[in-house]
Design a protein around this motif. Structure first.
Motif, PDB file in Angstrom:
ATOM      1  N   UNK A   1     -12.420  -4.728  15.294  1.00 22.51           N
ATOM      2  CA  UNK A   1     -11.422  -4.566  14.245  1.00 22.51           C
ATOM      3  C   UNK A   1     -10.565  -5.817  14.131  1.00 22.51           C
ATOM      4  N   UNK A   2     -10.008  -6.017  12.940  1.00 22.82           N
ATOM      5  CA  UNK A   2      -9.068  -7.107  12.710  1.00 22.82           C
ATOM      6  C   UNK A   2      -7.707  -6.503  12.379  1.00 22.82           C
ATOM      7  N   UNK A   3      -6.674  -7.031  13.005  1.00 22.98           N
ATOM      8  CA  UNK A   3      -5.311  -6.554  12.782  1.00 22.98           C
ATOM      9  C   UNK A   3      -4.531  -7.659  12.099  1.00 22.98           C
ATOM     10  N   UNK A   4      -4.023  -7.357  10.901  1.00 23.71           N
ATOM     11  CA  UNK A   4      -3.375  -8.383  10.086  1.00 23.71           C
ATOM     12  C   UNK A   4      -1.939  -7.967   9.790  1.00 23.71           C
ATOM     13  N   UNK A   5      -1.015  -8.847  10.142  1.00 24.97           N
ATOM     14  CA  UNK A   5       0.383  -8.662   9.782  1.00 24.97           C
ATOM     15  C   UNK A   5       0.691  -9.457   8.531  1.00 24.97           C
ATOM     16  N   UNK A   6       1.297  -8.815   7.542  1.00 17.40           N
ATOM     17  CA  UNK A   6       1.561  -9.452   6.240  1.00 17.40           C
ATOM     18  C   UNK A   6       3.060  -9.367   5.961  1.00 17.40           C
ATOM     19  N   UNK A   7       3.755 -10.490   6.138  1.00 18.24           N
ATOM     20  CA  UNK A   7       5.187 -10.560   5.820  1.00 18.24           C
ATOM     21  C   UNK A   7       5.318 -11.114   4.408  1.00 18.24           C
ATOM     22  N   UNK A   8       5.735 -10.242   3.476  1.00 21.20           N
ATOM     23  CA  UNK A   8       5.700 -10.642   2.066  1.00 21.20           C
ATOM     24  C   UNK A   8       7.068 -11.103   1.579  1.00 21.20           C
ATOM     25  N   UNK A   9       7.012 -12.014   0.630  1.00 26.73           N
ATOM     26  CA  UNK A   9       8.196 -12.475  -0.092  1.00 26.73           C
ATOM     27  C   UNK A   9       7.856 -12.418  -1.580  1.00 26.73           C
TER      28      UNK A   9
END
Length: 406
Positions: A1-9
């Protein structure tokens, strides 16, 4: 599995990819829009092998709506929308220095997803009809809240320079069309005192007993009241004209949006089930549907739905101390709709009223009793939606009848 953190602006996304062991595979800043989504897909493709399914790519982001989230869901990724406060607490676990950056936030989101996935809520795939209902109901409710704010500003202004208008018009409703018409025509005490019975009657044409009400209004407006100097009165009149224009526009747009709410709500297959519930009409039913959503399996039990609604109590226990209190972290729009449903249901369902009276007899406060009534109604709604049946008073309150009989 791939774990992706997405901090959006607003115009970019800071993304971090981790593997199952927490190793950072890649950090990258992607632009918002189509270019960013294409870059996101290319980033995933670098680390996905032939056996990786789209659903094995897990994304954690601090929102559950918007074009970006919809694009991720459409691509087949598993998306988890977390509360910003929840993300901030996990960031504190990773380090207590207080340092903060966009890259650090993306790292915290990816780590939280990898280590606490079982505690996070997956973004529900609500139907397009519910998404449309949510848009129009929230816009409709926001305009109502804005009207209330401008109404309070109007009350303050009239109290400061034109108390006679406040006394005369409040019984009719300051946001009603007749009152706004009269205030636009005569925003100062002198102009209001000069209004004729014919002018007042014309403004009240949609009311009953027009002649009596017009005469009473004229008498109040022509009576002696405290006031302000002429220049100050003129200044206040200018502000009142602006407020009247805004309130008139808000009334019109609220009425237009209510038609859109009814149209979109009527397209949903569960609309009739919601309308069968005590205390729910088209507007409240649409709000409840929009805030709960209709994703299959989102609520595994009535308790889960009650917890999300914020109507079920929360228990804090330590040693011999045990406190049961209301939930203060909740969806404000949903809580407001359920509170209004409980208030309306008291007037139209005898079993709901009997349950409320029973709570009040135990010295439960009015608001707490309404919250418990709302909690019970949420459980009934869950059962009706689960079995695809309309509300039946005898079935919904059969347990109470058995208790009374015993």
């Amino acid at each position: 599995m791939l774990y992706i953190g997405d901090d959006w602006a607003e115009d970019h996304h800071d993304v971090e990819v981790q593997d199952e062991h927490g190793r950072v595979l890649r950090r990258e800043r992607l632009p918002e829009g189509m270019a960013g989504i294409r870059g996101f897909g290319e980033l995933v493709g670098r680390f996905a092998d032939d056996d990786t399914e789209f659903s094995d790519v897990l994304v954690c982001i601090e929102t559950d709506r918007g074009p970006w989230v919809q694009a991720l869901l459409a691509a087949g990724y598993t998306v988890f929308g977390v509360d910003p406060k929840q993300a901030a607490r996990h960031r504190e676990i990773l380090g207590n220095s207080g340092a903060k950056s966009d890259k650090g936030d993306a790292h915290a989101l990816a780590d939280m997803l990898r280590t606490r996935r079982h505690q996070l809520r997956e973004v529900a795939a609500d139907s397009e009809v519910v998404e449309a209902v949510k848009v129009v109901t929230r816009a409709h409710q926001t305009l109502i809240w804005e009207r209330t704010r401008h109404l309070l500003r109007l009350r303050v202004a009239l109290r400061d320079y034109f108390p006679a208008a406040l006394e005369a018009y409040t019984p009719l409703g300051l946001t009603s069309t007749p009152v706004l018409t009269l205030l636009a025509k005569a925003p100062t005490p002198d102009m209001a005192a000069a209004l004729t019975l014919r002018q007042i009657t014309a403004a009240l044409k949609s009311r009953r007993d027009i002649e009596t009400k017009a005469a009473a209004l004229q008498q109040v407006l022509r009576a002696e009241h405290l006031g302000q100097p002429a220049p100050v009165t003129t200044a206040y009149a200018a502000t009142v004209r602006s407020l009247v224009a805004i309130l008139t526009t808000l009334n019109s747009e609220i009425a237009n949006l209510e038609k859109d709410v009814s149209a979109h709500f009527g397209e949903h297959p569960d609309a009739e089930i919601l309308l069968s519930q005590p205390g729910l009409g088209v507007v409240l039913g649409a709000r409840v549907l929009a805030e709960f959503g209709d994703a299959p399996g989102r609520y595994t039990s009535a308790k889960a739905r009650k917890n999300y609604a914020g109507t079920s109590p929360i228990t804090r226990q330590s040693g011999k101390t045990r406190v049961v209190s209301a939930r203060h972290i909740h969806n404000d729009r949903l809580v407001d709709a359920l509170h209004m449903q409980a208030s309306c249901a008291l007037l139209h369902d005898e079993q709901v009223r009997a349950y409320y009276d029973q709570l009040r007899a135990r010295d439960v406060s009015h608001n707490a009793a309404l919250r418990q009534v709302g909690n019970r109604l949420v459980g009934i709604l869950h059962g009706c939606l689960k079995t695809h049946t309309h509300y039946d008073q005898a079935t919904a309150w059969s347990h109470r009848q058995h208790t009374l009989a015993a």
